[in-house]
Design a protein around this motif. Sequence first.
Motif, PDB file in Angstrom:
ATOM      1  N   ASP A   9       9.393  61.730  -1.096  1.00 20.74           N
ATOM      2  CA  ASP A   9       9.606  60.344  -1.537  1.00 20.74           C
ATOM      3  C   ASP A   9      11.001  59.859  -1.163  1.00 20.74           C
ATOM      4  O   ASP A   9      11.161  58.733  -0.701  1.00 20.74           O
ATOM      5  N   GLU A  10      12.015  60.710  -1.377  1.00 19.64           N
ATOM      6  CA  GLU A  10      13.393  60.336  -1.030  1.00 19.64           C
ATOM      7  C   GLU A  10      13.525  60.116   0.471  1.00 19.64           C
ATOM      8  O   GLU A  10      14.168  59.162   0.911  1.00 19.64           O
ATOM      9  N   THR A  11      12.917  61.000   1.258  1.00 20.25           N
ATOM     10  CA  THR A  11      12.987  60.875   2.718  1.00 20.25           C
ATOM     11  C   THR A  11      12.344  59.567   3.166  1.00 20.25           C
ATOM     12  O   THR A  11      12.889  58.853   4.013  1.00 20.25           O
ATOM     13  N   ALA A  12      11.200  59.237   2.592  1.00 23.86           N
ATOM     14  CA  ALA A  12      10.515  57.989   2.938  1.00 23.86           C
ATOM     15  C   ALA A  12      11.351  56.777   2.542  1.00 23.86           C
ATOM     16  O   ALA A  12      11.460  55.800   3.295  1.00 23.86           O
ATOM     17  N   LEU A  13      11.974  56.839   1.359  1.00 19.72           N
ATOM     18  CA  LEU A  13      12.821  55.736   0.899  1.00 19.72           C
ATOM     19  C   LEU A  13      14.009  55.546   1.839  1.00 19.72           C
ATOM     20  O   LEU A  13      14.313  54.423   2.250  1.00 19.72           O
TER      21      LEU A  13
END
Length: 193
Positions: A9-13
């Motif tokens: 999720d952090e990488t996508a954000l």
Amino acid sequence: MSPESLHTDETALLQRIAEGDEQAFSALFVTWATPLAAIAMKILKNEYARQEVVQEVFIKVWLHRDKLDKVTHLGAWLRKITINQSLLALQRHAANDKRLEALQITQNPVDSTSTLELKEIHRLVHEAIESLPPQRKTIYHLNRVEGKTTREIAENLQLSHGYVRNALSAALAFIRERLTSSGFLMLMLLLHR
């Protein structure tokens, strides 16, 4: 939520922010502003300085969003930037304290020559301020005399925050230039921020 899905999720954000997605950036701000503010407050013990540091952290993130693909641990990275910015703020504060001490020494002159120089400096600063364009003069007065932040000034005058910061920087640069051209380098250092 598992550590793997959180990392995904952090990488996508971060990827969305890197592509200029302002909603993703807002989501990052909403998630991290309060925890980062707490870190800054522990170091700085000053509300105004804390706000400035958090603002600087998120400005850095946005300005360097093209490098977000290198961030592997978002929380640790943001905390590190916040700590670094807080330490820089402490250094600036210490430098400002030294400048104030120097100004107090100047304001308690030992001889009449120093008194004359101080009066001349005050006269030059007053003339420089009076010759500023009206809006820049107002911004300078609100910040330096009334102690308002650039954000407060922007809201009061219904201007963008960036414009107010640039106008204040330009006003200070103009005053420094006037003092430097008159040979008063000491006060130029006192006005430098």
